[in-house]
Each structure stands twice: as structure tokens, then as C-alpha cells.
Design a protein around this motif. Structure first.
Motif, PDB file in Angstrom:
ATOM      1  N   ALA A 147       0.821  -1.215   0.000  1.00 44.74           N
ATOM      2  CA  ALA A 147       0.000   0.000   0.000  1.00 44.74           C
ATOM      3  C   ALA A 147       0.852   1.260   0.000  1.00 44.74           C
ATOM      4  CB  ALA A 147      -0.909  -0.014   1.248  1.00 44.74           C
ATOM      5  N   GLY A 148       1.927   1.254  -0.789  1.00 45.21           N
ATOM      6  CA  GLY A 148       2.827   2.414  -0.765  1.00 45.21           C
ATOM      7  C   GLY A 148       3.278   2.679   0.659  1.00 45.21           C
ATOM      8  N   MET A 149       3.572   1.590   1.391  1.00 42.79           N
ATOM      9  CA  MET A 149       3.894   1.722   2.814  1.00 42.79           C
ATOM     10  C   MET A 149       5.400   1.768   3.032  1.00 42.79           C
ATOM     11  SD  MET A 149       2.662  -0.680   5.996  1.00 42.79           S
ATOM     12  CE  MET A 149       0.986  -0.068   6.079  1.00 42.79           C
ATOM     13  N   THR A 150       5.827   2.771   3.796  1.00 44.47           N
ATOM     14  CA  THR A 150       7.243   2.933   4.094  1.00 44.47           C
ATOM     15  C   THR A 150       7.657   2.018   5.235  1.00 44.47           C
ATOM     16  OG1 THR A 150       6.924   5.237   3.516  1.00 44.47           O
ATOM     17  CG2 THR A 150       9.002   4.674   4.544  1.00 44.47           C
ATOM     18  N   ALA A 151       8.793   1.359   5.056  1.00 38.83           N
ATOM     19  CA  ALA A 151       9.299   0.447   6.089  1.00 38.83           C
ATOM     20  C   ALA A 151      10.027   1.259   7.169  1.00 38.83           C
ATOM     21  CB  ALA A 151      10.237  -0.564   5.456  1.00 38.83           C
ATOM     22  N   THR A 152       9.271   1.903   8.054  1.00 43.51           N
ATOM     23  CA  THR A 152       9.889   2.731   9.101  1.00 43.51           C
ATOM     24  C   THR A 152      10.349   1.859  10.270  1.00 43.51           C
ATOM     25  OG1 THR A 152       7.783   3.060  10.232  1.00 43.51           O
ATOM     26  CG2 THR A 152       8.367   4.699   8.566  1.00 43.51           C
ATOM     27  N   GLU A 153      11.272   2.398  11.058  1.00 44.77           N
ATOM     28  CA  GLU A 153      11.758   1.668  12.244  1.00 44.77           C
ATOM     29  C   GLU A 153      10.598   1.365  13.192  1.00 44.77           C
ATOM     30  OE1 GLU A 153      14.686   0.269  12.446  1.00 44.77           O
ATOM     31  OE2 GLU A 153      15.051   1.180  10.486  1.00 44.77           O
ATOM     32  N   GLU A 154       9.692   2.334  13.303  1.00 47.63           N
ATOM     33  CA  GLU A 154       8.531   2.177  14.192  1.00 47.63           C
ATOM     34  C   GLU A 154       7.678   0.976  13.756  1.00 47.63           C
ATOM     35  OE1 GLU A 154       6.436   2.773  17.426  1.00 47.63           O
ATOM     36  OE2 GLU A 154       8.264   3.919  17.008  1.00 47.63           O
ATOM     37  N   ARG A 155       7.396   0.903  12.457  1.00 47.82           N
ATOM     38  CA  ARG A 155       6.559  -0.201  11.943  1.00 47.82           C
ATOM     39  C   ARG A 155       7.267  -1.547  12.036  1.00 47.82           C
ATOM     40  NH1 ARG A 155       4.673   3.490   6.915  1.00 47.82           N
ATOM     41  NH2 ARG A 155       2.907   4.523   7.934  1.00 47.82           N
ATOM     42  N   LYS A 156       8.612  -1.512  11.903  1.00 44.87           N
ATOM     43  CA  LYS A 156       9.376  -2.770  11.954  1.00 44.87           C
ATOM     44  C   LYS A 156       9.284  -3.444  13.327  1.00 44.87           C
ATOM     45  CE  LYS A 156      12.779  -1.622   8.402  1.00 44.87           C
ATOM     46  NZ  LYS A 156      14.127  -1.065   8.197  1.00 44.87           N
ATOM     47  N   LYS A 157       8.863  -2.677  14.337  1.00 49.75           N
ATOM     48  CA  LYS A 157       8.716  -3.271  15.672  1.00 49.75           C
ATOM     49  C   LYS A 157       7.564  -4.273  15.711  1.00 49.75           C
ATOM     50  CE  LYS A 157      10.424   0.846  18.068  1.00 49.75           C
ATOM     51  NZ  LYS A 157       9.973   2.093  18.709  1.00 49.75           N
ATOM     52  N   THR A 158       6.563  -4.067  14.830  1.00 50.18           N
ATOM     53  CA  THR A 158       5.366  -4.903  14.911  1.00 50.18           C
ATOM     54  C   THR A 158       5.155  -5.832  13.711  1.00 50.18           C
ATOM     55  OG1 THR A 158       4.091  -3.050  14.022  1.00 50.18           O
ATOM     56  CG2 THR A 158       4.076  -3.315  16.407  1.00 50.18           C
ATOM     57  N   VAL A 159       5.778  -5.510  12.566  1.00 46.60           N
ATOM     58  CA  VAL A 159       5.625  -6.371  11.381  1.00 46.60           C
ATOM     59  C   VAL A 159       6.976  -6.544  10.693  1.00 46.60           C
ATOM     60  CG1 VAL A 159       3.226  -5.660  10.964  1.00 46.60           C
ATOM     61  CG2 VAL A 159       5.077  -4.436   9.813  1.00 46.60           C
ATOM     62  N   ALA A 160       7.038  -7.496   9.754  1.00 43.02           N
ATOM     63  CA  ALA A 160       8.268  -7.701   8.981  1.00 43.02           C
ATOM     64  C   ALA A 160       8.075  -7.103   7.593  1.00 43.02           C
ATOM     65  CB  ALA A 160       8.567  -9.193   8.884  1.00 43.02           C
ATOM     66  N   PHE A 161       9.173  -6.621   6.996  1.00 47.44           N
ATOM     67  CA  PHE A 161       9.110  -6.039   5.655  1.00 47.44           C
ATOM     68  C   PHE A 161      10.036  -6.768   4.685  1.00 47.44           C
ATOM     69  CE2 PHE A 161       7.505  -2.305   7.987  1.00 47.44           C
ATOM     70  CZ  PHE A 161       6.476  -1.889   7.145  1.00 47.44           C
ATOM     71  N   THR A 162       9.626  -6.790   3.420  1.00 47.86           N
ATOM     72  CA  THR A 162      10.490  -7.304   2.365  1.00 47.86           C
ATOM     73  C   THR A 162      11.535  -6.238   2.034  1.00 47.86           C
ATOM     74  OG1 THR A 162       9.131  -6.284   0.621  1.00 47.86           O
ATOM     75  CG2 THR A 162       8.538  -8.532   1.316  1.00 47.86           C
ATOM     76  N   GLN A 163      12.384  -6.543   1.062  1.00 46.77           N
ATOM     77  CA  GLN A 163      13.290  -5.504   0.546  1.00 46.77           C
ATOM     78  C   GLN A 163      12.428  -4.395  -0.093  1.00 46.77           C
ATOM     79  OE1 GLN A 163      14.642  -6.506  -3.753  1.00 46.77           O
ATOM     80  NE2 GLN A 163      15.024  -8.360  -2.584  1.00 46.77           N
ATOM     81  N   PRO A 164      12.952  -3.177  -0.191  1.00 50.14           N
ATOM     82  CA  PRO A 164      12.165  -2.098  -0.806  1.00 50.14           C
ATOM     83  C   PRO A 164      11.889  -2.394  -2.282  1.00 50.14           C
ATOM     84  CG  PRO A 164      14.149  -1.259   0.263  1.00 50.14           C
ATOM     85  CD  PRO A 164      14.276  -2.735   0.234  1.00 50.14           C
ATOM     86  N   TYR A 165      10.730  -1.949  -2.757  1.00 52.89           N
ATOM     87  CA  TYR A 165      10.437  -2.122  -4.184  1.00 52.89           C
ATOM     88  C   TYR A 165      10.261  -0.767  -4.888  1.00 52.89           C
ATOM     89  CZ  TYR A 165       5.531  -1.268  -2.935  1.00 52.89           C
ATOM     90  OH  TYR A 165       4.371  -0.702  -2.457  1.00 52.89           O
ATOM     91  N   TYR A 166      10.291   0.331  -4.122  1.00 50.79           N
ATOM     92  CA  TYR A 166      10.125   1.646  -4.747  1.00 50.79           C
ATOM     93  C   TYR A 166      10.653   2.732  -3.801  1.00 50.79           C
ATOM     94  CZ  TYR A 166       8.180   5.349  -7.607  1.00 50.79           C
ATOM     95  OH  TYR A 166       8.066   6.435  -8.413  1.00 50.79           O
ATOM     96  N   THR A 167      11.313   3.756  -4.365  1.00 48.28           N
ATOM     97  CA  THR A 167      11.777   4.887  -3.546  1.00 48.28           C
ATOM     98  C   THR A 167      10.997   6.136  -3.934  1.00 48.28           C
ATOM     99  OG1 THR A 167      13.987   3.934  -3.472  1.00 48.28           O
ATOM    100  CG2 THR A 167      13.795   6.239  -2.853  1.00 48.28           C
ATOM    101  N   ALA A 168      10.420   6.796  -2.935  1.00 50.21           N
ATOM    102  CA  ALA A 168       9.618   8.004  -3.182  1.00 50.21           C
ATOM    103  C   ALA A 168      10.174   9.146  -2.341  1.00 50.21           C
ATOM    104  CB  ALA A 168       8.166   7.747  -2.801  1.00 50.21           C
ATOM    105  N   SER A 169       9.757  10.377  -2.687  1.00 49.64           N
ATOM    106  CA  SER A 169      10.101  11.515  -1.823  1.00 49.64           C
ATOM    107  C   SER A 169       8.834  12.334  -1.618  1.00 49.64           C
ATOM    108  CB  SER A 169      11.196  12.365  -2.476  1.00 49.64           C
ATOM    109  OG  SER A 169      10.729  12.846  -3.718  1.00 49.64           O
ATOM    110  N   GLN A 170       8.883  13.249  -0.674  1.00 52.72           N
ATOM    111  CA  GLN A 170       7.727  14.091  -0.374  1.00 52.72           C
ATOM    112  C   GLN A 170       7.781  15.359  -1.226  1.00 52.72           C
ATOM    113  OE1 GLN A 170       5.175  13.273   1.973  1.00 52.72           O
ATOM    114  NE2 GLN A 170       6.209  11.348   1.622  1.00 52.72           N
TER     115      GLN A 170
END
Length: 213
Positions: free
Chosen positions: A61-84
């Protein structure tokens, strides 16, 4: 697979169907893994709780693998880099960077990176929206002075609305990844393996071409 279909071109509704870059990518991954996908469209801030409650196996879902989120779920390798990026009305020259947002009313998407970044700037009046288009409508109606969004959806809105313009920044470059259950190590490895294959065999580039060029 859970997503939030309000993030064009990554995931959005077209004639009631969930479509987009993430959707095509996940379908390709599932095909390689011999899996069928049942899509669930839920509010962005409801995705992680649903994954933790095992109501979902995967989130894309265009979800960023943040350190905060990594505490509760696992992430794959990145598939896209975005900026604000910042979106303002054509003719508004008072905003050229994130520093210029002080004292302004700024629209952000609830729970997205823009929300985090803008909330840290002192003196900004933050207006949170559940969907990007709601923020864009508020900007067009002069209810906010600017909207901060991920680069690709922002480009789409600027293309569709010639009265708006983009201000590109290098703020908050972030990497989107696919989320799975915290202990689902095997699933992460399987998805990572397929991502490498899709990038090597040209499928990934074809999808980039389809949605971003």
C-alpha cells in the motif's frame, strides 16, 4: 492482501476494481509463487492492526518500512523509492521549501510520511485528510495553503489539475516495502526472491513504464 485504494497510481479504484502499480506487482509475485490473491481494501491506519490480528497475510500500500513499523511487522526488501513534494496553487510563490510552510495551513494524509514530516515543523497548522483527493479539493477551495504528498500521486494530481504546481524537495526520501506478519520469515524470503526475479526479467520495468511514464 490488504491495501488502501486511495493512492493513485499505486492503488486506486477504477470501475469498482482495485488497480494500480502495487496491485499488478503483487499479482505478478503471487503468480510466481503459485498463489491466488483475495484483495481487501481498508483504511490505511487499519492495515497494520489487521495484519497483526492475522486478518491479512500481506500488505502492499505504498507503505514505508519505518523503524517504528518494523517493531510490529516484517518487511520485504524495498520495491520503490519516493520523496515528499509540496503542492500549491499556480501563482503562489510564497512557498518554495518545507521551511516556508511555517504559519501556513498544510494538508496531509493521516498516518502517511507527509503527516510525520509536517507535524515536526513548528508553527504549521496541520489539516489531516483520509484521502489524497480530499486534501487536493481543500487546496483548490483555499481551505489549506499547501498539500504535502508522496511524489508519484502528487504528479498525477498536478497533471489532472493545471491550476496546481509541484515543489520538489529532497525531504524524506523513503522506501516502500511489502509488509507481512512479524514472524513470517519464510514469506519475506519468498517475496524477496520473486522481486529479484521480476527486476531481472524486465517485468518490474514494464510496470514502471505502464504507471509512471
Amino acid at each position: 492482501v490488504g491495501t488502501n485504494a486511495e493512492f493513485e497510481p499505486f492503488e486506486y479504484l477504477q470501475n469498482g476494481e482495485i488497480v494500480g502499480f502495487d496491485v499488478d506487482l503483487m499479482e505478478e509475485i503471487a503468480k510466481s509463487m503459485g498463489k491466488e490473491i483475495e484483495w481487501k481494501n481498508i483504511a490505511f491506519d487499519g492495515l497494520l492492526p489487521a495484519l497483526q490480528a492475522k486478518k491479512l497475510d500481506v500488505i502492499i500500500a505504498g507503505m514505508t518500512a519505518t523503524e517504528e513499523r518494523k517493531k510490529t511487522v516484517a518487511f520485504t526488501q524495498p520495491y520503490y523509492t519516493a520523496s515528499q513534494v509540496i503542492i500549491v496553487k499556480e501563482g503562489d510563490n510564497s512557498i518554495k521549501s518545507f521551511d516556508d510552510l511555517k504559519g501556513k495551513r498544510v494538508g496531509v494524509m493521516l498516518g502517511f510520511t507527509g503527516d510525520t514530516v509536517v507535524s515536526e515543523i513548528e508553527g504549521v497548522k496541520v489539516e489531516r485528510f483520509n484521502a489524497a483527493y480530499a486534501g487536493i479539493m481543500a487546496l483548490k477551495a483555499d481551505k489549506v495553503d499547501a498539500v504535502v504528498l508522496d511524489s508519484e500521486p502528487a504528479k498525477n494530481y498536478a497533471k489532472q489539475n493545471p491550476e496546481l504546481k509541484l515543489i520538489n524537495t529532497d525531504v524524506a526520501k523513503e522506501e516502500y516495502a511489502i509488509a507481512v506478519g512479524k514472524n513470517d520469515k519464510e514469506l519475506v524470503e519468498d517475496i524477496d526472491k520473486v522481486l529479484i526475479e521480476l527486476k531481472a526479467n524486465g517485468t518490474y520495468d514494464k510496470l514502471l513504464e505502464k504507471y509512471f511514464n
